[in-house]
Design an enzyme around this catalytic site. Structure first.
Site, short mmCIF file in Angstrom:
data_model
loop_
_atom_site.label_atom_id
_atom_site.label_comp_id
_atom_site.label_asym_id
_atom_site.label_seq_id
_atom_site.Cartn_x
_atom_site.Cartn_y
_atom_site.Cartn_z
N ASN A 210 0.82 -1.19 -0.14
CA ASN A 210 0.09 -0.03 -0.06
C ASN A 210 0.86 1.15 0.18
O ASN A 210 2.08 1.12 -0.05
CB ASN A 210 -1.03 -0.23 1.10
CG ASN A 210 -0.09 -0.16 2.44
OD1 ASN A 210 0.43 0.89 3.00
ND2 ASN A 210 -0.29 -1.27 3.23
N PHE A 326 -4.39 3.71 14.69
CA PHE A 326 -4.61 4.55 13.86
C PHE A 326 -5.80 4.14 12.95
O PHE A 326 -6.22 3.06 13.14
CB PHE A 326 -3.30 4.97 12.95
CG PHE A 326 -2.37 5.78 13.74
CD1 PHE A 326 -1.63 5.49 14.49
CD2 PHE A 326 -2.20 7.10 12.86
CE1 PHE A 326 -0.64 6.40 15.08
CE2 PHE A 326 -1.24 8.00 13.41
CZ PHE A 326 -0.54 7.76 14.55
N1 CTP Z 1 -3.86 -2.75 12.10
C1 CTP Z 1 -3.30 -3.84 12.61
N2 CTP Z 1 -3.30 -4.98 12.24
C2 CTP Z 1 -4.13 -5.20 10.95
C3 CTP Z 1 -4.78 -4.13 10.42
C4 CTP Z 1 -4.68 -3.00 11.26
O1 CTP Z 1 -2.45 -3.87 13.68
N3 CTP Z 1 -3.92 -6.48 10.17
C5 CTP Z 1 -4.00 -1.49 12.89
C6 CTP Z 1 -3.28 -0.36 12.09
O2 CTP Z 1 -1.74 -0.16 12.51
C7 CTP Z 1 -3.86 0.70 12.66
C8 CTP Z 1 -5.51 0.11 13.22
O3 CTP Z 1 -5.21 -1.18 13.04
O4 CTP Z 1 -3.54 1.18 13.85
C9 CTP Z 1 -6.37 0.68 12.24
O5 CTP Z 1 -6.00 0.21 10.71
P1 CTP Z 1 -6.86 0.37 9.36
O6 CTP Z 1 -6.34 0.28 8.04
O7 CTP Z 1 -7.46 1.96 9.66
O8 CTP Z 1 -8.27 -0.15 9.76
P2 CTP Z 1 -8.69 -1.77 9.38
O9 CTP Z 1 -8.74 -2.65 10.69
O10 CTP Z 1 -8.12 -2.12 8.13
O11 CTP Z 1 -10.25 -1.64 9.25
P3 CTP Z 1 -10.95 -0.84 7.85
O12 CTP Z 1 -10.56 -2.03 6.76
O13 CTP Z 1 -12.37 -1.39 8.19
O14 CTP Z 1 -10.87 0.55 7.73
#
Ligand code: CTP
Length: 403
Positions: A210, A326
């Site tokens: 990403n 975040f």
């Molecule tokens: N995060 C994590 N592990 C994952 C996915 C996300 O630790 N497998 C953590 C990120 O580091 C961040 C938070 O979760 O602190 C939110 O990430 P975000 O991408 O905004 O959320 P998602 O869980 O992917 O939710 P969505 O796809 O519904 O937005």
């Protein structure tokens, strides 16, 4: 020897005979790995030449608030915040008085008023001036404001008198700088930070990733380290400069990141700034997928990666006291982020709008709302460094209260 590796010091040289010792101070700080950005006041320039200051500092020298070139390059606000610590040496009676009263009528005093960093001063003046009731009052006020002092020493003075007022020796100032930077409010705290994107392999040469640059995560790690924390920085393959003074654990995939996070625990706090891939390719091949081998186009199959933030937030015994996540959102930022805080079980969520028109993802600025259990604080748009410092201060306050 490199106790100050990666630390940035903004050194304000006031107008006193002791300014000559500040030249040695620059050398001593740089020998220990610090970088020094010098600001020479008008008075300071009567005692040491701009050329010698700039040459010893090995970079740009700042002198005048109204130097438009400098303003375009770096505004005074940014200059006052880009450093880990501001040192004023020599701090004259006049500078101390201006600081105590919040004056900002030249570059040095404006920086001192605009900064969000700690300030260490090395007073230097005639003994009578140091002992004058006005200076005593100013020193008291400055101490109340949290200004750190080193010296003055007692001894023979350039003016022929004897007593307290001599500027502390450069090595004593260096020791005070080390103390300020390494014994900050997060001293003896271990904080884990995840950062950057993850790469999920498709085959040995291809991956899914990403756009995260890792800039916000690096800035947070630097800011926490600047407050004295021992930081473990678990990072995916990021473009941003690695933070300094941290233990860096490079990983590639979300699975590796989760394992590295477990290995790094226990921690007092954890900040999950990484943009972890939500999915991994289960059909990943150990050999390069050849386009000639099959007539059909490859189809990738995915499985969900473990949610690292959620796992750690809900882990029970070894859960860090403060878990910060975040939320990168493009729509209904506040609503989605508030729901995300609950869903993940973390204490705070730093929510930001990553819609392409904001320029935040991959950019230098950020516009965040900090969501806690009882409030949503909207912070003004500011640099990622400034967001990092504000967050680090808030973490220090919160951990400090609970100790
Ligand atoms: N995060 C994590 N592990 C994952 C996915 C996300 O630790 N497998 C953590 C990120 O580091 C961040 C938070 O979760 O602190 C939110 O990430 P975000 O991408 O905004 O959320 P998602 O869980 O992917 O939710 P969505 O796809 O519904 O937005």
């Amino acid at each position: 020897m490199h106790m100050l590796a990666g630390r940035k010091i903004l050194l304000i040289i006031g107008g006193g005979i002791a300014a000559y010792k500040s030249l040695d101070l620059i050398r001593r700080l740089r020998e220990r790995g610090a970088s020094v950005v010098p600001v020479l006041t008008k008075g300071g320039a009567e005692f040491v030449t701009p050329l010698s200051v700039a040459a010893l500092a090995g970079g740009k020298l700042y002198r005048d608030l109204f130097d438009l070139g400098d303003e375009a390059e770096m505004g005074h606000i940014q200059l006052s915040r880009a450093a880990d610590l501001i040192v004023v040496a020599p701090a004259t009676a006049d500078l101390m008085s201006k600081m105590a009263n919040g004056q900002a009528n030249d570059l040095a005093t404006t920086l001192l008023l605009a900064t969000d960093k700690r300030v260490l001063i090395a007073p230097a003046m005639n003994v009578r001036m140091w002992e004058h009731a006005a200076t005593k009052r100013n020193a008291k006020k400055l101490k109340q404001d949290g200004i750190l002092f080193v010296g003055p020493d007692k001894g023979d003075m350039a003016c022929g008198e004897y007593g307290p007022g001599r500027m502390a020796e450069p090595l004593a100032i260096v020791a005070a700088v080390e103390d300020a930077l390494l014994n900050g409010p997060l001293k003896s705290r271990h904080i884990l930070v995840t950062s950057g994107p993850t790469h999920e392999p498709i085959d040995p040469v291809r991956y899914i990733a990403n756009r995260s640059s890792g800039a916000q995560g690096s800035a947070i790690a630097n800011a926490l380290a600047a407050l004295g924390a021992k930081v473990t920085f678990v990072t995916g393959p990021a473009r941003a400069k690695m933070p300094t003074g941290c233990t860096i654990v490079p990983v590639e995939t979300a699975d590796e990141m989760l394992a590295a996070v477990h290995d790094a625990l226990p921690a007092d706090a954890a900040v999950f700034a990484a943009a972890v891939a939500d999915w991994k390719v289960t059909s990943a091949s150990d050999k390069k997928i050849k386009k000639t081998k099959s007539a059909k186009l490859p189809i990738l199959e995915f499985a969900e990666n473990s949610d690292i933030l959620r796992t750690i937030s809900n882990m029970g015994k070894d859960r860090p006291q403060l878990v910060v996540g975040f939320a990168a959102e493009t729509d209904d930022v506040l609503e989605n982020a508030t729901a995300k805080r609950k869903r993940k079980g973390c204490d705070w969520i730093v929510a930001n709008d990553v819609s392409p028109e904001t320029g935040i993802m991959g950019g230098v600025e950020n516009d965040v709302t900090l969501i806690t259990s009882d409030a949503a604080e909207n912070w003004p748009r500011m640099s990622k460094d400034a967001v990092a410092h504000r967050l680090a201060e808030k973490i220090a306050d919160t951990l400090g209260q609970d100790k």
